[in-house]
Design a protein around this motif. Structure first.
Motif, mmCIF file in Angstrom:
data_model
loop_
_atom_site.group_PDB
_atom_site.id
_atom_site.type_symbol
_atom_site.label_atom_id
_atom_site.label_comp_id
_atom_site.label_asym_id
_atom_site.label_seq_id
_atom_site.Cartn_x
_atom_site.Cartn_y
_atom_site.Cartn_z
ATOM 1 N N MET A 89 27.765 -11.320 -62.383
ATOM 2 C CA MET A 89 26.693 -10.476 -61.928
ATOM 3 C C MET A 89 25.672 -10.386 -63.060
ATOM 4 S SD MET A 89 25.688 -8.030 -59.635
ATOM 5 C CE MET A 89 27.120 -8.321 -58.664
ATOM 6 N N GLU A 90 24.437 -10.741 -62.770
ATOM 7 C CA GLU A 90 23.383 -10.631 -63.763
ATOM 8 C C GLU A 90 22.788 -9.221 -63.718
ATOM 9 O OE1 GLU A 90 20.097 -13.610 -65.089
ATOM 10 O OE2 GLU A 90 19.270 -12.375 -63.473
ATOM 11 N N VAL A 91 22.675 -8.602 -64.889
ATOM 12 C CA VAL A 91 22.118 -7.261 -64.996
ATOM 13 C C VAL A 91 20.981 -7.307 -66.013
ATOM 14 C CG1 VAL A 91 22.587 -4.853 -65.572
ATOM 15 C CG2 VAL A 91 24.379 -6.241 -64.526
ATOM 16 N N LYS A 92 19.808 -6.797 -65.616
ATOM 17 C CA LYS A 92 18.661 -6.705 -66.514
ATOM 18 C C LYS A 92 18.381 -5.222 -66.751
ATOM 19 C CE LYS A 92 16.451 -10.935 -64.915
ATOM 20 N NZ LYS A 92 15.239 -11.517 -64.335
ATOM 21 N N ILE A 93 18.254 -4.857 -68.029
ATOM 22 C CA ILE A 93 18.029 -3.463 -68.395
ATOM 23 C C ILE A 93 16.731 -3.363 -69.168
ATOM 24 C CG2 ILE A 93 18.953 -1.463 -69.623
ATOM 25 C CD1 ILE A 93 21.731 -2.869 -69.431
ATOM 26 N N ILE B 256 19.990 -5.088 -60.779
ATOM 27 C CA ILE B 256 21.310 -5.665 -60.530
ATOM 28 C C ILE B 256 21.118 -6.880 -59.649
ATOM 29 C CG2 ILE B 256 23.605 -5.253 -59.579
ATOM 30 C CD1 ILE B 256 23.042 -2.225 -60.021
ATOM 31 N N GLY B 257 21.507 -8.056 -60.160
ATOM 32 C CA GLY B 257 21.304 -9.306 -59.429
ATOM 33 C C GLY B 257 22.495 -9.684 -58.577
ATOM 34 N N GLU B 258 22.360 -10.818 -57.948
ATOM 35 C CA GLU B 258 23.421 -11.358 -57.119
ATOM 36 C C GLU B 258 24.534 -11.914 -58.005
ATOM 37 O OE1 GLU B 258 23.623 -11.453 -53.717
ATOM 38 O OE2 GLU B 258 21.857 -10.172 -53.773
ATOM 39 N N PRO B 259 25.754 -11.918 -57.500
ATOM 40 C CA PRO B 259 26.825 -12.569 -58.260
ATOM 41 C C PRO B 259 26.477 -14.038 -58.492
ATOM 42 C CG PRO B 259 27.726 -11.340 -56.415
ATOM 43 C CD PRO B 259 26.226 -11.334 -56.271
ATOM 44 N N THR B 260 26.692 -14.515 -59.709
ATOM 45 C CA THR B 260 26.360 -15.894 -60.032
ATOM 46 C C THR B 260 27.578 -16.786 -59.848
ATOM 47 O OG1 THR B 260 26.823 -15.427 -62.356
ATOM 48 C CG2 THR B 260 24.538 -15.318 -61.663
ATOM 49 N N ALA B 261 27.376 -17.905 -59.181
ATOM 50 C CA ALA B 261 28.444 -18.880 -59.006
ATOM 51 C C ALA B 261 28.454 -19.803 -60.218
ATOM 52 C CB ALA B 261 28.212 -19.686 -57.735
ATOM 53 N N ARG B 262 29.620 -20.116 -60.669
ATOM 54 C CA ARG B 262 29.729 -21.017 -61.817
ATOM 55 C C ARG B 262 29.384 -22.437 -61.381
ATOM 56 N NH1 ARG B 262 31.353 -18.464 -66.396
ATOM 57 N NH2 ARG B 262 32.580 -16.617 -66.013
ATOM 58 N N LYS B 263 28.560 -23.106 -62.175
ATOM 59 C CA LYS B 263 28.169 -24.474 -61.857
ATOM 60 C C LYS B 263 29.140 -25.429 -62.539
ATOM 61 C CE LYS B 263 23.353 -23.226 -61.393
ATOM 62 N NZ LYS B 263 21.995 -23.407 -61.859
ATOM 63 N N VAL B 264 29.658 -26.348 -61.760
ATOM 64 C CA VAL B 264 30.606 -27.330 -62.271
ATOM 65 C C VAL B 264 30.133 -28.689 -61.826
ATOM 66 C CG1 VAL B 264 32.997 -28.111 -62.241
ATOM 67 C CG2 VAL B 264 32.500 -25.685 -62.123
ATOM 68 N N GLY B 265 30.226 -29.647 -62.709
ATOM 69 C CA GLY B 265 29.864 -31.000 -62.331
ATOM 70 C C GLY B 265 28.789 -31.564 -63.223
ATOM 71 N N PHE B 266 28.278 -32.680 -62.826
ATOM 72 C CA PHE B 266 27.286 -33.382 -63.617
ATOM 73 C C PHE B 266 25.973 -33.425 -62.861
ATOM 74 C CE2 PHE B 266 31.436 -34.946 -64.817
ATOM 75 C CZ PHE B 266 31.375 -34.870 -66.199
ATOM 76 N N GLY B 267 24.905 -33.467 -63.599
ATOM 77 C CA GLY B 267 23.572 -33.568 -62.986
ATOM 78 C C GLY B 267 23.314 -34.976 -62.486
ATOM 79 N N ALA B 268 22.275 -35.129 -61.717
ATOM 80 C CA ALA B 268 21.918 -36.436 -61.187
ATOM 81 C C ALA B 268 21.413 -37.324 -62.312
ATOM 82 C CB ALA B 268 20.831 -36.286 -60.120
ATOM 83 N N ALA B 269 21.745 -38.591 -62.245
ATOM 84 C CA ALA B 269 21.308 -39.533 -63.265
ATOM 85 C C ALA B 269 19.813 -39.808 -63.106
ATOM 86 C CB ALA B 269 22.094 -40.843 -63.117
#
Length: 76
Positions: free
Chosen positions: A1-5, A62-75
């Motif tokens: 969860m991203e929180v900005k104060i 209060i932001g949305e829950p962040t999903a963890r990014k897994v994998g590789f970017g496009a070549a």
């Protein structure tokens, strides 16, 4: 969860990734602004505690829950 104060008289906002739920963060903010606590206390994903005096809070986003990014970017 991203929180900005936002903190009064501070040029930058505090941004943290927290494992706490939106309801837990909202409850902590409500307690701080309602006078139940003199500090807003949140814990980030690394276990560090962030303390902000309640009388210096400008805003809390209060932001949305962040999903963890897994994998590789496009070549390219």
């Amino acid at each position: 969860m991203e929180v900005k104060i936002g903190v009064q008289h501070a040029p930058r906002e505090i941004i943290l990734e927290s494992g706490q739920s939106a309801e837990e963060v909202e409850s902590a903010v409500s307690d701080a602004l309602g006078g139940k606590s003199q500090l807003l206390s949140l814990v980030d994903d690394h276990g560090r505690k962030v303390l902000v005096p309640a009388d210096r809070l400008a805003y809390v986003e209060i932001g949305e829950p962040t999903a963890r990014k897994v994998g590789f970017g496009a070549a390219l």
